[in-house]
Enzyme design. Structure first.
Site, mmCIF file in Angstrom:
data_model
loop_
_atom_site.group_PDB
_atom_site.id
_atom_site.type_symbol
_atom_site.label_atom_id
_atom_site.label_comp_id
_atom_site.label_asym_id
_atom_site.label_seq_id
_atom_site.Cartn_x
_atom_site.Cartn_y
_atom_site.Cartn_z
ATOM 1 N N HIS A 85 0.817 -1.208 0.000
ATOM 2 C CA HIS A 85 0.000 0.000 0.000
ATOM 3 C C HIS A 85 0.854 1.263 0.000
ATOM 4 C CE1 HIS A 85 0.925 -0.580 4.268
ATOM 5 N NE2 HIS A 85 0.646 0.693 4.458
ATOM 6 N N HIS A 119 4.673 -0.016 0.379
ATOM 7 C CA HIS A 119 5.388 -0.788 1.390
ATOM 8 C C HIS A 119 4.472 -1.866 1.976
ATOM 9 C CE1 HIS A 119 3.525 2.601 3.506
ATOM 10 N NE2 HIS A 119 3.493 1.843 4.589
ATOM 11 N N ARG A 141 5.205 6.551 13.717
ATOM 12 C CA ARG A 141 5.282 7.099 12.363
ATOM 13 C C ARG A 141 4.756 8.523 12.330
ATOM 14 N NH1 ARG A 141 1.289 4.887 7.920
ATOM 15 N NH2 ARG A 141 0.038 6.522 8.900
ATOM 16 N N ASP A 168 0.697 5.036 1.749
ATOM 17 C CA ASP A 168 0.014 5.669 2.881
ATOM 18 C C ASP A 168 -0.995 6.714 2.425
ATOM 19 O OD1 ASP A 168 1.254 4.193 4.864
ATOM 20 O OD2 ASP A 168 2.898 5.620 5.129
#
Length: 313
Positions: free
Chosen positions: A139, A289, A304, A141
């Site tokens: 995917h 990722h 994150r 983000d």
């Protein structure tokens, strides 16, 4: 078998439905690492950059991410555009320093779905032993936003003794290696992205409705252009892309399935083994990722910060 204009021979294993799209092929692939604007011979002088593959991913040494000045940031940004994801070891960032580092790339994006860490706008991803990671899909983000993330910065807080690696795929390479006929077919097409395909499945209907007011379904180009390098990038992903605009549903689903499959080609990928204090910075516009879910019931805690980007074009 069929051959593209690049003289590649495809071995279909098998086709998707009756579409004829080759899932996999053997032989040479075009692996063009360099962004067009970065001269191949230009050295890095502020930090040391050590590639992990010929195409994507590099370990950076000689940098304390708590003390990034303009000169260091300029070199890190150039390395990021060249290698798409940068890895750092033994960093001692705290929450405010993590935020400060991300702000070097732009405005901070607040995630509506992850719990916050110790500092607002830091997403904490804590898994095991009572919860299982669910990020193990290729995917990009927040592609469900009108302005998806530009840069993501992930730091390891607590990592399992074994497992828990993350992989990244270069979506410029994924586009470059599509057959010419497919490139012609997808030129100018758009696809719908929405959070309801993934996050929405865990929510009550009223929660979905409330968040949909903030993040309604959005159409993005199937092939986006990187705003700095000009590279064409395949821009569809499994958890957020639902359909291709203007195509009959069966035909669109077959094409979408084929396009999403391209991130799985190992030649386009890099894999990173986390240690406490490791940090990864990636260009979310150019990559997808995949967080490998092989560590349950061990504990894995990551934090994150994402930087808001622009509307894809």
């Amino acid at each position: 078998m069929k051959t593209t204009s690049m003289e590649r021979t495809f071995i279909c294993i098998p086709n998707v439905g009756e579409s004829g799209y080759p899932r996999l092929y053997s032989g040479a692939r075009e692996l063009r690492k360099q962004s067009d604007f970065v001269p191949e011979s230009e050295p890095y002088t502020v930090c040391s950059v050590h590639p992990l593959t010929p195409l994507i991913g590099a370990v950076v040494e000689g940098v304390d991410l708590r003390e990034v000045d303009d000169a260091v940031h300029a070199e890190l940004h150039r390395a990021l555009l060249e290698w798409k994801v940068l890895f750092f070891r033994d960093q001692l960032l705290d929450g405010p320093e993590h935020i400060a580092l991300a702000r070097r790339w732009g405005n901070i994006e607040v995630n509506d779905f992850f719990p916050n860490g110790d500092v607002q706008a830091i997403s904490r991803l804590a898994k095991g032993p009572k919860s299982i990671g669910q990020e193990n899909m290729w995917h990009s983000d927040t592609s469900f936003r009108r302005d998806p993330s530009k840069v993501s910065i992930l730091r390891a807080i607590d990592v399992p003794a074994t497992g828990g690696d993350t992989m990244w795929a270069d979506m410029a390479a994924a586009y470059d290696n599509l057959p010419g006929s497919v490139k012609e077919q997808i030129d100018g097409l758009k696809a719908i992205h929405t959070f309801t395909k993934s996050w929405g499945l865990t929510m009550a209907p009223e929660q979905v409705a409330a968040i949909a007011e903030i993040h309604p379904p959005i159409a993005h180009p199937v092939v986006r252009t990187h705003p700095e390098t000009g590279r064409k990038l395949l821009y569809v992903n499994e958890p957020f892309t639902t359909e291709i605009v203007g195509l009959p549903r069966n035909e669109g689903d077959e094409l979408l399935d084929y396009l999403m499959f391209q991130a799985r080609v190992p030649e386009y990928q890099v894999r990173f083994r986390w240690e406490p204090g490791s940090v990864a910075i990636w260009d979310n516009q150019a990559t997808q990722h995949y967080a490998i879910n092989d560590y349950y019931p061990q504990r894995r805690v990551m934090e994150r910060v994402t930087v808001a980007g622009d509307q894809p074009f």
